[in-house]
Design a protein around this motif. Sequence first.
Motif, mmCIF file in Angstrom:
data_model
loop_
_atom_site.group_PDB
_atom_site.id
_atom_site.type_symbol
_atom_site.label_atom_id
_atom_site.label_comp_id
_atom_site.label_asym_id
_atom_site.label_seq_id
_atom_site.Cartn_x
_atom_site.Cartn_y
_atom_site.Cartn_z
ATOM 1 N N THR A 33 0.841 -1.186 0.000
ATOM 2 C CA THR A 33 0.000 0.000 0.000
ATOM 3 C C THR A 33 0.882 1.244 0.000
ATOM 4 N N GLN A 34 0.299 2.371 -0.364
ATOM 5 C CA GLN A 34 1.070 3.619 -0.387
ATOM 6 C C GLN A 34 1.564 3.981 1.010
ATOM 7 N N SER A 35 0.742 3.756 2.017
ATOM 8 C CA SER A 35 1.149 4.092 3.384
ATOM 9 C C SER A 35 2.317 3.218 3.836
ATOM 10 N N ALA A 36 2.337 1.951 3.403
ATOM 11 C CA ALA A 36 3.453 1.069 3.756
ATOM 12 C C ALA A 36 4.743 1.539 3.100
ATOM 13 N N VAL A 37 4.662 1.991 1.842
ATOM 14 C CA VAL A 37 5.840 2.513 1.147
ATOM 15 C C VAL A 37 6.333 3.785 1.823
ATOM 16 N N SER A 38 5.415 4.678 2.154
ATOM 17 C CA SER A 38 5.788 5.924 2.844
ATOM 18 C C SER A 38 6.470 5.626 4.173
ATOM 19 N N HIS A 39 5.920 4.645 4.898
ATOM 20 C CA HIS A 39 6.509 4.284 6.186
ATOM 21 C C HIS A 39 7.918 3.725 6.005
ATOM 22 N N ALA A 40 8.138 2.909 4.971
ATOM 23 C CA ALA A 40 9.460 2.321 4.730
ATOM 24 C C ALA A 40 10.492 3.404 4.421
ATOM 25 N N VAL A 41 10.114 4.385 3.581
ATOM 26 C CA VAL A 41 11.043 5.471 3.249
ATOM 27 C C VAL A 41 11.320 6.337 4.478
ATOM 28 N N LYS A 42 10.275 6.625 5.248
ATOM 29 C CA LYS A 42 10.461 7.414 6.456
ATOM 30 C C LYS A 42 11.385 6.716 7.442
ATOM 31 N N ALA A 43 11.222 5.393 7.580
ATOM 32 C CA ALA A 43 12.085 4.633 8.481
ATOM 33 C C ALA A 43 13.531 4.658 8.004
ATOM 34 N N LEU A 44 13.736 4.601 6.673
ATOM 35 C CA LEU A 44 15.087 4.671 6.110
ATOM 36 C C LEU A 44 15.699 6.042 6.374
ATOM 37 N N GLU A 45 14.899 7.098 6.242
ATOM 38 C CA GLU A 45 15.387 8.449 6.522
ATOM 39 C C GLU A 45 15.776 8.602 7.992
ATOM 40 N N LYS A 281 16.102 -6.490 15.794
ATOM 41 C CA LYS A 281 15.701 -5.662 14.655
ATOM 42 C C LYS A 281 14.456 -6.260 14.017
ATOM 43 N N LEU A 282 13.441 -5.445 13.802
ATOM 44 C CA LEU A 282 12.189 -5.928 13.254
ATOM 45 C C LEU A 282 12.311 -6.198 11.755
ATOM 46 N N SER A 283 11.547 -7.181 11.300
ATOM 47 C CA SER A 283 11.474 -7.476 9.873
ATOM 48 C C SER A 283 10.592 -6.434 9.183
ATOM 49 N N LEU A 284 10.576 -6.468 7.858
ATOM 50 C CA LEU A 284 9.723 -5.543 7.113
ATOM 51 C C LEU A 284 8.257 -5.755 7.477
ATOM 52 N N VAL A 285 7.843 -7.018 7.602
ATOM 53 C CA VAL A 285 6.467 -7.327 7.974
ATOM 54 C C VAL A 285 6.118 -6.699 9.317
ATOM 55 N N GLU A 286 6.990 -6.862 10.295
ATOM 56 C CA GLU A 286 6.736 -6.334 11.639
ATOM 57 C C GLU A 286 6.784 -4.812 11.658
ATOM 58 N N GLU A 287 7.721 -4.234 10.901
ATOM 59 C CA GLU A 287 7.812 -2.774 10.820
ATOM 60 C C GLU A 287 6.557 -2.194 10.176
ATOM 61 N N THR A 288 6.078 -2.848 9.128
ATOM 62 C CA THR A 288 4.880 -2.363 8.446
ATOM 63 C C THR A 288 3.669 -2.440 9.367
ATOM 64 N N PHE A 289 3.538 -3.562 10.051
ATOM 65 C CA PHE A 289 2.414 -3.718 10.973
ATOM 66 C C PHE A 289 2.477 -2.650 12.068
ATOM 67 N N SER A 290 3.668 -2.400 12.596
ATOM 68 C CA SER A 290 3.831 -1.381 13.635
ATOM 69 C C SER A 290 3.484 0.002 13.114
ATOM 70 N N GLY A 291 3.920 0.298 11.878
ATOM 71 C CA GLY A 291 3.603 1.596 11.290
ATOM 72 C C GLY A 291 2.122 1.790 11.084
ATOM 73 N N LEU A 292 1.424 0.737 10.676
ATOM 74 C CA LEU A 292 -0.026 0.825 10.497
ATOM 75 C C LEU A 292 -0.733 1.012 11.832
ATOM 76 N N CYS A 293 -0.194 0.411 12.892
ATOM 77 C CA CYS A 293 -0.764 0.623 14.232
ATOM 78 C C CYS A 293 -0.636 2.086 14.640
ATOM 79 N N GLN A 294 0.502 2.698 14.314
ATOM 80 C CA GLN A 294 0.691 4.107 14.649
ATOM 81 C C GLN A 294 -0.291 4.990 13.884
ATOM 82 N N LEU A 295 -0.516 4.664 12.611
ATOM 83 C CA LEU A 295 -1.494 5.430 11.823
ATOM 84 C C LEU A 295 -2.897 5.272 12.397
ATOM 85 N N ALA A 296 -3.257 4.044 12.769
ATOM 86 C CA ALA A 296 -4.591 3.800 13.320
ATOM 87 C C ALA A 296 -4.775 4.496 14.659
ATOM 88 N N ALA A 297 -3.721 4.521 15.471
ATOM 89 C CA ALA A 297 -3.805 5.186 16.773
ATOM 90 C C ALA A 297 -4.072 6.679 16.603
#
Length: 316
Positions: A33-45, A281-297
């Motif tokens: 999803t777009q939000s997952a891609v945005s979260h991945a780039v933000k985490a890299l930054e 260190k979290l995997s991509l799956v775990e990082e994505t799930f965590s990022g979606l939890c933050q968005l939902a919160a």
Amino acid sequence: MVAELLDARRLEIFTHVVDKQSFTAAAARVGLTQSAVSHAVKALEEDLGCTLIDRIGKKAQPTEAGQQLYDMAQDVLTQMVNIRHQVGKDTAWNQKILRVGATNSICQYLLPSVIREFKESFPECKIFVISADSPKLVEQLMQNELDIAISLQLPGEITYNFRPLFEDRLYYLVSSMHPWATRTPTTDKEITEENFILYSNQSHTYRMILNYFQLRNIELQSNYQVGSLEVIKELVKVGVGVSVGSHWICEQERMERSISLVSMGKKLTRSWGILTRPQRKLSLVEETFSGLCQLAAGNLPDFELQPQTGNQETVA
């Protein structure tokens, strides 16, 4: 000293954003999803400590640092593809099972939207959700029975990684016909004479509530300990007693004006977050799930208490 490695999957996603000049197009390319891609780039930054992408109009353009990373990443990713072909299929990017633990309230009010969006990005990943009170979740996490726990932050000597999600405040939950619905109780006697309906005595919130009143030398009359938030709310609505809880578990009841939230006087607050085992260190799956939890919160309902006469606060 061993340098910490960059996350290869985030690096790959970043290069697709640069190639496509779009988060949306990159998401379609990598099947996220777009939000997952945005979260991945933000985490890299955040990992590199610099901005990599500038949004100019509808286009995503690399910054100077981003262009430098992009140029270097081409060789790195090519080498990784070669390694995959020579050594074997890498399953670390394709996690098949995610074990999530969460409290009853989080399971009911936050996880459904998270899981729905998560499955769009990782349809092959099976999610096992375990519902338990916060102390039990921490225990299961530390025993490697869970990958992620969404829980209250607990005091004590157990150390775990804690990624904050949100803070909330506890209130008296009362029927709209209850005398407290229009005012905060003004005497300790009013509180001691009231029948309290509280959540499981194994929960951290239960202990917080008891400690809160013990510090005021108030002994609660609690004839009901219920392990279901829905049952607690129904008992409150029909006037069996009062409870203690946060606003986001009874948004519908507040809108229907069947339950009122009343200030407890001195604030009683909780901190919610994502718990993981330390030094992991979290995997991509775990990082994505965590990022979606933050968005939902961030989408949980909020409100402001309105001051009443005598400087009391209440929300219907």
